[in-house]
Design a protein around this motif. Structure first.
Motif, PDB file in Angstrom:
ATOM      1  N   SER A  65     -26.726   1.462 -10.488  1.00 18.73           N
ATOM      2  CA  SER A  65     -27.230   1.222  -9.139  1.00 18.73           C
ATOM      3  C   SER A  65     -28.556   1.959  -8.937  1.00 18.73           C
ATOM      4  O   SER A  65     -29.438   1.478  -8.221  1.00 18.73           O
ATOM      5  CB  SER A  65     -26.185   1.554  -8.066  1.00 18.73           C
ATOM      6  N   GLU A  86     -30.856   2.291 -11.227  1.00 22.35           N
ATOM      7  CA  GLU A  86     -31.887   1.455 -11.855  1.00 22.35           C
ATOM      8  C   GLU A  86     -32.198   0.233 -10.991  1.00 22.35           C
ATOM      9  O   GLU A  86     -33.346  -0.192 -10.889  1.00 22.35           O
ATOM     10  CB  GLU A  86     -31.453   1.002 -13.253  1.00 22.35           C
ATOM     11  N   LEU A  87     -31.145  -0.332 -10.371  1.00 23.93           N
ATOM     12  CA  LEU A  87     -31.384  -1.464  -9.458  1.00 23.93           C
ATOM     13  C   LEU A  87     -32.237  -0.995  -8.275  1.00 23.93           C
ATOM     14  O   LEU A  87     -33.092  -1.727  -7.775  1.00 23.93           O
ATOM     15  CB  LEU A  87     -30.050  -2.034  -8.950  1.00 23.93           C
ATOM     16  N   ARG A  88     -32.007   0.253  -7.853  1.00 29.11           N
ATOM     17  CA  ARG A  88     -32.784   0.792  -6.728  1.00 29.11           C
ATOM     18  C   ARG A  88     -34.258   0.917  -7.109  1.00 29.11           C
ATOM     19  O   ARG A  88     -35.141   0.588  -6.302  1.00 29.11           O
ATOM     20  CB  ARG A  88     -32.200   2.151  -6.318  1.00 29.11           C
ATOM     21  N   VAL A  89     -34.528   1.371  -8.339  1.00 27.37           N
ATOM     22  CA  VAL A  89     -35.928   1.475  -8.795  1.00 27.37           C
ATOM     23  C   VAL A  89     -36.568   0.083  -8.823  1.00 27.37           C
ATOM     24  O   VAL A  89     -37.698  -0.101  -8.362  1.00 27.37           O
ATOM     25  CB  VAL A  89     -36.013   2.150 -10.188  1.00 27.37           C
ATOM     26  N   LEU A  90     -35.821  -0.920  -9.331  1.00 26.76           N
ATOM     27  CA  LEU A  90     -36.351  -2.293  -9.350  1.00 26.76           C
ATOM     28  C   LEU A  90     -36.651  -2.766  -7.927  1.00 26.76           C
ATOM     29  O   LEU A  90     -37.705  -3.344  -7.665  1.00 26.76           O
ATOM     30  CB  LEU A  90     -35.351  -3.245 -10.019  1.00 26.76           C
ATOM     31  N   SER A  91     -35.718  -2.513  -6.991  1.00 24.76           N
ATOM     32  CA  SER A  91     -35.915  -2.911  -5.585  1.00 24.76           C
ATOM     33  C   SER A  91     -37.171  -2.276  -5.019  1.00 24.76           C
ATOM     34  O   SER A  91     -37.944  -2.929  -4.302  1.00 24.76           O
ATOM     35  CB  SER A  91     -34.755  -2.433  -4.706  1.00 24.76           C
ATOM     36  N   ALA A  92     -37.357  -0.982  -5.322  1.00 32.37           N
ATOM     37  CA  ALA A  92     -38.528  -0.272  -4.802  1.00 32.37           C
ATOM     38  C   ALA A  92     -39.811  -0.872  -5.382  1.00 32.37           C
ATOM     39  O   ALA A  92     -40.792  -1.058  -4.665  1.00 32.37           O
ATOM     40  CB  ALA A  92     -38.431   1.214  -5.140  1.00 32.37           C
ATOM     41  N   GLN A  93     -39.787  -1.222  -6.677  1.00 32.77           N
ATOM     42  CA  GLN A  93     -40.965  -1.841  -7.296  1.00 32.77           C
ATOM     43  C   GLN A  93     -41.274  -3.186  -6.647  1.00 32.77           C
ATOM     44  O   GLN A  93     -42.431  -3.526  -6.401  1.00 32.77           O
ATOM     45  CB  GLN A  93     -40.745  -2.058  -8.793  1.00 32.77           C
ATOM     46  N   ILE A  94     -40.198  -3.955  -6.382  1.00 37.39           N
ATOM     47  CA  ILE A  94     -40.377  -5.272  -5.759  1.00 37.39           C
ATOM     48  C   ILE A  94     -41.003  -5.120  -4.375  1.00 37.39           C
ATOM     49  O   ILE A  94     -42.019  -5.745  -4.059  1.00 37.39           O
ATOM     50  CB  ILE A  94     -39.014  -6.007  -5.647  1.00 37.39           C
ATOM     51  N   LYS A  95     -40.418  -4.232  -3.568  1.00 33.87           N
ATOM     52  CA  LYS A  95     -40.910  -4.004  -2.213  1.00 33.87           C
ATOM     53  C   LYS A  95     -42.369  -3.530  -2.258  1.00 33.87           C
ATOM     54  O   LYS A  95     -43.211  -3.959  -1.480  1.00 33.87           O
ATOM     55  CB  LYS A  95     -40.003  -2.967  -1.529  1.00 33.87           C
ATOM     56  N   ASN A  96     -42.656  -2.632  -3.197  1.00 28.01           N
ATOM     57  CA  ASN A  96     -43.978  -2.040  -3.338  1.00 28.01           C
ATOM     58  C   ASN A  96     -45.039  -3.075  -3.737  1.00 28.01           C
ATOM     59  O   ASN A  96     -46.216  -2.916  -3.455  1.00 28.01           O
ATOM     60  CB  ASN A  96     -43.914  -0.914  -4.381  1.00 28.01           C
ATOM     61  N   SER A  97     -44.586  -4.153  -4.422  1.00 28.27           N
ATOM     62  CA  SER A  97     -45.546  -5.150  -4.908  1.00 28.27           C
ATOM     63  C   SER A  97     -45.876  -6.196  -3.854  1.00 28.27           C
ATOM     64  O   SER A  97     -46.814  -6.960  -4.016  1.00 28.27           O
ATOM     65  CB  SER A  97     -44.985  -5.847  -6.153  1.00 28.27           C
TER      66      SER A  97
END
Lengths: 207, 207
Positions: free
Chosen positions: B192, B194-205
């Motif tokens: 979870s 790692e999924l949070r890091v992916l979510s943050a990257q998505i939001k950040n982009s």
């Protein structure tokens, strides 16, 4: 745009703040945060500056407030829809994890290429044949995917997920999946690669 | 002592060099290595300097030679003994991975607290009850362990492994395991997180 290493550290900080809050701590200095995360206090302050906080007060950061800021910045409080592709042992084990069945993340679909296998799995999650990945991901607006298929089909699965509009992929297949699209993010959960890093740390510590 | 971020990058570099060698590439510049790894060329040169190489020639680094240097520095060419604790679906799936059955890593022991389960698993790997973790790890001089047990017993398992002399742990239990001993290394495979890091990257982009 916040650089990736800072995003990574802010996510680790978020996790630490959750732990601290659970233990009843209310305030903490950037120096103590740095120590706990193995990062310099200066880096911590720089990362936190990305959230729009200029500096900590003399008594340090308010843990609840700081956690809230990170959560708002990255929208952690919005539930994200996820799916899992590959329902062998690894995939079904991940599918049943309690931290992925609602709240921050919610696995709402499972895929497998073996239709007979789909029929034998009893799950509250909707299961679909692998050929429908693109259509289902698009229709249900699934943002995140976990890949747990054999190495030889992982890239093909990733391509189908991307066609459906997936935004982030966590790959457990023992192969490095590569993406050309810079707006889609991937994390390869590379088990032998992680063991290699541990080995290198062990060797490096022996003098 | 090489700092941890540099070790991490050198391991990523090693993986990249293996891929490049397989594709038949013979030489590469630090600039191109940096691009492929998402790191500045200066950082790459600094990391490589830890291996005792002062600078690349005008035609770049010799891939085979550089790979060899990293491998020698961290002793990647010596097979490391590993064990897995927790033989549920996740554990047995990992146990059968071909990249972990000899060569760089070799899983030579499996442990589970359920003795009936041990009897139902057919594996070429020696299986033992969980109470013998400390004794078996010590006797067989096992260096690395993969934890795939439920969250509530992960810390206890880690303590038993450390009592047996384990040097590195890869933890798949959905809990962050902490170690006091600075000579033992752990990597928490936090799904979870790692999924949070992916979510943050998505939001950040999304701008």
């Amino acid at each position: 745009m916040i650089p990736f290493p800072a995003i990574n550290r802010l996510c680790a900080l978020y996790r630490l703040l959750c732990d601290l809050q659970e233990s009843g701590v209310e305030r903490i200095s950037s120096a103590d945060l740095g120590k706990k995360l193995g990062v310099g206090a200066h880096n911590i302050r720089k990362d936190i500056a990305f959230l729009g906080v200029s500096s900590s007060s003399a008594s340090g950061y308010d843990i609840k407030g700081l956690k809230q800021l990170i959560s708002e910045k990255f929208e952690f409080n919005t539930e994200k829809k996820a799916c899992i592709v590959g329902l062998g042992r690894l995939g079904t084990a991940i599918m049943e994890r309690k931290d992925l069945c609602g709240g921050e993340f919610h696995i709402i679909a499972g895929f497998d290429s073996n239709i007979n296998r789909l029929e034998t799995i009893s799950s509250s999650i909707s299961l679909y044949p692998a050929y429908s990945i693109t259509e289902v991901v698009r229709r249900l607006r699934i943002e995140l995917a976990i890949i747990a298929v054999p190495a030889c089909v992982a890239q093909d699965v990733a391509d189908k997920l991307i066609d459906g509009g997936i935004k982030g992929i966590l790959n457990f297949a023992p192969v490095i999946v590569k993406l050309d699209n810079k707006e889609i993010f991937i994390k390869n959960m590379d088990i032998s690669g992680e063991l290699r890093v541990l080995s290198a740390q062990i060797k490096n510590s022996i003098r």
